[in-house]
Design an enzyme around this catalytic site. Structure first.
Site, PDB file in Angstrom:
ATOM      1  N   CYS A 115       0.816  -1.231   0.000  1.00 40.77           N
ATOM      2  CA  CYS A 115       0.000   0.000   0.000  1.00 40.77           C
ATOM      3  C   CYS A 115       0.843   1.273   0.000  1.00 40.77           C
ATOM      4  O   CYS A 115       0.342   2.356  -0.299  1.00 40.77           O
ATOM      5  CB  CYS A 115      -0.946   0.018   1.195  1.00 40.77           C
ATOM      6  SG  CYS A 115      -2.118  -1.327   1.135  1.00 40.77           S
ATOM      7  N   HIS A 251      -3.338   7.403   3.193  1.00 46.52           N
ATOM      8  CA  HIS A 251      -3.749   6.122   2.613  1.00 46.52           C
ATOM      9  C   HIS A 251      -5.174   5.832   3.064  1.00 46.52           C
ATOM     10  O   HIS A 251      -5.533   6.058   4.221  1.00 46.52           O
ATOM     11  CB  HIS A 251      -2.801   5.020   3.099  1.00 46.52           C
ATOM     12  CG  HIS A 251      -3.200   3.644   2.663  1.00 46.52           C
ATOM     13  ND1 HIS A 251      -3.593   3.374   1.377  1.00 46.52           N
ATOM     14  CD2 HIS A 251      -3.291   2.473   3.343  1.00 46.52           C
ATOM     15  CE1 HIS A 251      -3.894   2.090   1.285  1.00 46.52           C
ATOM     16  NE2 HIS A 251      -3.720   1.520   2.471  1.00 46.52           N
ATOM     17  N   ASN A 281     -10.083   0.396  -0.138  1.00 46.82           N
ATOM     18  CA  ASN A 281      -8.617   0.366  -0.089  1.00 46.82           C
ATOM     19  C   ASN A 281      -8.074  -0.090  -1.447  1.00 46.82           C
ATOM     20  O   ASN A 281      -8.195  -1.256  -1.807  1.00 46.82           O
ATOM     21  CB  ASN A 281      -8.174  -0.583   1.028  1.00 46.82           C
ATOM     22  CG  ASN A 281      -6.658  -0.635   1.188  1.00 46.82           C
ATOM     23  OD1 ASN A 281      -5.924  -0.114   0.357  1.00 46.82           O
ATOM     24  ND2 ASN A 281      -6.207  -1.285   2.244  1.00 46.82           N
TER      25      ASN A 281
END
Ligand code: UT7
Length: 324
Positions: A115, A251, A281
């Protein structure tokens, strides 16, 4: 020689057409919109069509960004692409995108930092520009993470989506990127990983075992603590304080993690870019998607200070503090 800085001159993004809502997921696993929204902030996610690849999304995001920048692909001297779901094992997705853009000849490579992939890629591109090696750089974060989701596992399948974002960076005599901080700790591998690679677990059986494994609660705890010290480190490295930051662009994994970081920065949520509700996500895609949304919606203005941060499998964590 005066210092050289890397400045973001434009942003772009791309999302698959298909939207899957929490209500849609209620039909395939034992979950509710109420559970998903209250625990994560997610309302919906975009999911790539059959045959639509990470490279396709990356290409579209890159074209958007280049068009907004008024830069031709042939002017690029570097492409860095953050992804953990590349089209192929090799060539890199960056090379595939380079060819489709017609940017042949410039350096192009992928960065796998899960990520944190986009923020890592941005940090690397910044160093190339600061060293004088590159003048115009395309940085992309792109994923089709839903390809490795187990749609029978409610703990994880509700969390992820597909998408891509990109920025064009240019060498400039004023900031630009003030600082980037990149970190990793491979010791937590078992909390968030995919057990299949090339030299481990590889079989000819389609999709055999290629599934995200995550211990959500443990990841959550480490993420909040780590991001806390990351923002501290970033402010110190840039010689700034909380009040100097105009926007937090985090994020987008979980709204509760985002709120914890905002609290640490003493920022009200109206100075935080939140897209987790719409995108879920998207791993490396998440920060540049949020940045592009913030720019195109007119929230982020030229001259403002942005703090970008990410946390993901590895564990990896990374930040960038920049003047837009
Ligand atoms: O991007 C990379 C980094 N990743 C992250 O940052 C993710 C970090 N973790 C998280 O965001 C959260 O831990 C989750 C959203 C994954 C889970 O939220 P949580 O508040 O930590 O829930 P939990 O895992 O502690 O589960 C609570 C309960 C459990 O039931 P019991 O044991 O209390 O009876 C789960 O079985 O919720 C249950 N549950 C669900 N219920 C309905 C788990 N998933 C679901 C679901 N629908 N989809």
């Amino acid at each position: 020689m005066p210092p050289i800085y890397a400045r973001i001159i434009a942003t772009g993004s791309a999302l698959p057409e298909r939207v899957v809502t929490n209500a849609d997921l209620e039909k395939i696993v034992d979950t509710t919109d109420e559970w998903i929204h209250s625990r994560t902030g997610i309302r919906q996610r975009h999911i790539a069509a059959d045959g639509e690849t990470t490279g396709d999304l990356a290409l579209q995001a890159a074209k958007n960004a280049l068009e907004a920048a008024g830069v031709k692909a042939s002017e690029l001297d570097l492409i860095v692409l953050g992804t953990t779901t590349p089209d192929l094992i090799f060539p890199s997705t960056a090379c595939l995108v380079q060819h489709r853009l017609g940017a042949n000849g410039c350096a192009a490579f992928d960065v796998n930092a899960a990520c944190s992939g986009f923020v890592y890629a941005l940090g690397i591109a910044d160093k190339f520009i600061r060293s004088g090696q590159s003048k115009k750089v395309l940085v992309i974060g792109a994923e089709t993470l839903t390809r490795m989701v187990d749609w029978t596992e409610r703990e994880s399948c509700v969390l992820f989506g597909d998408g891509a974002g990109a920025v064009v960076l240019e060498a400039c005599d004023e900031p630009g990127i003030y600082t980037t901080c990149l970190h990793a700790d491979g010791g937590h591998k078992d909390l968030l990983y995919n057990p299949v690679g090339v030299s481990v677990g590889f079989t000819d059986e389609p999709n055999h075992g290629v599934r995200i494994r995550m211990s959500g609660r443990e990841v959550f705890k480490v993420a909040v603590k780590t991001l806390d010290s990351l923002v501290e480190e970033t402010l110190q490295a840039a010689g700034m304080q909380e009040s100097d930051i105009d926007w937090l662009i985090p994020h987008q994994a979980n709204l509760r993690i985002i709120e914890a970081t905002a609290k640490r920065l003493k920022m009200s949520m109206d100075r935080v870019i939140v897209t987790v509700d719409k995108h879920a996500n998207t791993s490396s895609g998440s920060v540049p998607l949020a940045l592009d949304y913030a720019v195109r919606s007119g929230k982020v203005q030229r001259g403002q200070n942005l703090l970008l941060e990410a946390f993901g499998g590895g564990f990896t964590w990374a930040s960038a503090l920049l003047r837009y």
